[in-house]
Scaffold this active site. Sequence first.
Site, PDB file in Angstrom:
ATOM      1  CB  SER A 185     -19.139  -1.259 -19.344  1.00  0.00           C
ATOM      2  OG  SER A 185     -19.763  -2.517 -19.028  1.00  0.00           O
TER       3      SER A 185
ATOM      4  CE  LYS B 156     -14.256  -2.528 -20.770  1.00  0.00           C
ATOM      5  NZ  LYS B 156     -15.771  -2.261 -20.884  1.00  0.00           N
TER       6      LYS B 156
ATOM      7  CB  SER C 262     -17.131  -4.834 -18.296  1.00  0.00           C
ATOM      8  OG  SER C 262     -17.378  -4.043 -19.601  1.00  0.00           O
TER       9      SER C 262
HETATM   10  N1  GLN Z   1     -23.610  -5.312 -17.797  1.00  0.00           N
HETATM   11  C1  GLN Z   1     -23.647  -5.262 -19.187  1.00  0.00           C
HETATM   12  C2  GLN Z   1     -23.384  -6.632 -19.779  1.00  0.00           C
HETATM   13  O1  GLN Z   1     -22.973  -7.323 -19.246  1.00  0.00           O
HETATM   14  C3  GLN Z   1     -23.029  -4.310 -19.782  1.00  0.00           C
HETATM   15  C4  GLN Z   1     -21.720  -4.276 -20.190  1.00  0.00           C
HETATM   16  C5  GLN Z   1     -21.055  -3.312 -21.223  1.00  0.00           C
HETATM   17  O2  GLN Z   1     -21.429  -2.172 -21.015  1.00  0.00           O
HETATM   18  N2  GLN Z   1     -19.815  -3.802 -21.674  1.00  0.00           N
HETATM   19  O3  GLN Z   1     -23.660  -6.756 -20.851  1.00  0.00           O
END
Ligand code: GLN
Length: 488
Positions: free
Chosen positions: A179, A80, A155
Site C-alpha cells: 500500500s 495516512k 491503500s
Molecule cells: N492490497 C492489499 C490488501 O488489500 C495491500 C493493502 C495494504 O498494504 N494495506 O490487503
Amino acid sequence: MTDMDLLHCSAMEIADKINKKELSVQAVLDASYGAAEKQADVNAFISLDRAYADRQGKLVQERIDAGEFLPLAGVPVAIKDNICVEGLPATCGSRMLADFAPCYDAEAVKRLKAAGAIIVGKTNMDEFGMGSTTENSYFGPTLHPMDKTRVPGGSSGGSAAALAMGACTLALGSDTGGSVRQPASYCGLVGMKPTYGTVSRFGLVSYASSLEQIGPMGKCVRDVAHLLDVIAGSDGRDVSCIGGRDMPFSESLIRDAEGMRIAVPEDFLTDLPGVQPAVKAAVERGAKLFSEHGAVVEYVRFPRMKNEETILRYAVPAYYTIADAEASSNLARFDGVKYGYRSAGAGNLREQYEKSRGEGFGDEVKRRILLGTYVLSAGFYEDYYRQASRVRRMIRDTFDELFEHYDFILGPVAPTTAPVLHSRSSFMDQYPADIYTIFANLTGMPAITVPLGQDENGLPVGVQLMANVFCDASLLQAAYSLEAYANE
Ligand code: GLN
C-alpha cells in the site's frame, strides 16, 4: 520563490532553506494549502487542518529563529488516516471511526514533529488499509491527480495523490501488502516498505500486524531516505520494533552500482497474465541501466515444485489468508462499546454488536472479517491458516536462497499502471494484482519503488527493488543509483 517553485522543491531543499532562514515556514504552508485547495476534487484528504498546521508552523519557526537546526524544518507532511496524530481525526477511511480523534501521537509522528516537520492533514485510504485503489473509503474515492478518470492506487492513495499534487513534500503511508509502494508507483513517486521492525507501529491502527510497516513516501530517493532516518528507531511500545541497521540511511546515498548483483525473476514478466508492456519495458530498462553502470544483472527463474508450480501460484492466497486472519482478530475491538461507531437502534447487547459492526464497516472489511474468522475456526485452521503459514515459510526460503547469490531483486510493482476508476468490479480481479508487492511483507524484507518512465497514456510506471532483511541502507543506495542513471 514562487509557490510553483516551492511545489517542485525536494524536502531537503525546503529544510535547508528554512534552516538557513532563506525561506519562512509560513510561505511553504501557503504553497501547500494553495495546491491542496486547487485540487480539492481529488479528495486526497479526509481532514485538512490549516489552523493546526499554523500552530505547528509557528513553533517550528520559533525554534529556527532561536538557532536550532531541524532535519525536516518546515517540511509539509501528509499522514495516512490510520496513523494517529494527537487531536486530529483518525478515521481509517471507515464510518466506524468517523468521529475518533486520538489523544496521542504515533511514535513516527512524534519523531516527525521533533524533526520540525509540519503535519498538513490526514489522507484518504481504503477502509482500514484493505484495498489497492482507495475506492474502498467511507469518504469516497481519491482520484489520480494527473488523470481524474483514474485511481491513484491504494491503500495509501490519499498520501500519494497529496504528494503528486504538491499539497505536501513528504508523506507517510502504511504497507501491509504493497500500500505504500503501489500508489507511489502509480503517481510517479518513491515509496518504501522498510524491513519489518524498523519503524514503530505504535499509533498505527492495526490491520495485519505481522505484515505491516509505516512507510516513507517522497518525490525522490534522497527525501525518502531522510524521512526514514527520522521515523526509524527502536520503541519500547512496539515489541517488534528494533530500529534500523546501518543508520543514518541517508549516508548511503552514493551513486555507484559497480559490482551490485541483481536478479530479475523472469517469472514476474512472463508467467503472469495481464502484465502491461510498459511495465515490462520499465523493468527491462532498469536492468539495462544497472548493467551499463557495472552491476551484474541476471535473469533468473523461481524453483519449480514437484507439481511444476512456483511460489507465485500460492503467494496471493497465502497473503490473503494470513492478512484476513489477523484482520479478523485486530478488528474485533470495534464493537460499539469501547469506542467507535455505536448504532442507535439496538434493543439488547447482541443487537448492539451486530448493528454497530453491520453499519460501521464497509463491504470489503466485512468480507475479510468473515474470511479471516473462517480460516481460523476449529476444523479449518489446519487446512487454511496452517497451510498459508507453510507457504510463507517456503517463500522466505526461496528468497533466502536468492540472496545467497544476489544483493537485490528487480521487478515490477504492479501488473499495470493506474487503473480507471471502478474498472475492477470484483475483489477477485483486484487481489491478484498484489502479487509483486506481498513478498516483502510475507518475508519482512525491505522494498522500494522508483519511477522509471511512462506508459502509452503518459501515466507513470515504477519498478521495485527488494533486498534482504536489514539491508535497507544498501537498498536505498541501489534505488538512488537507479534514479540517477534514469535521469542522466
Ligand atoms: N492490497 C492489499 C490488501 O488489500 C495491500 C493493502 C495494504 O498494504 N494495506 O490487503
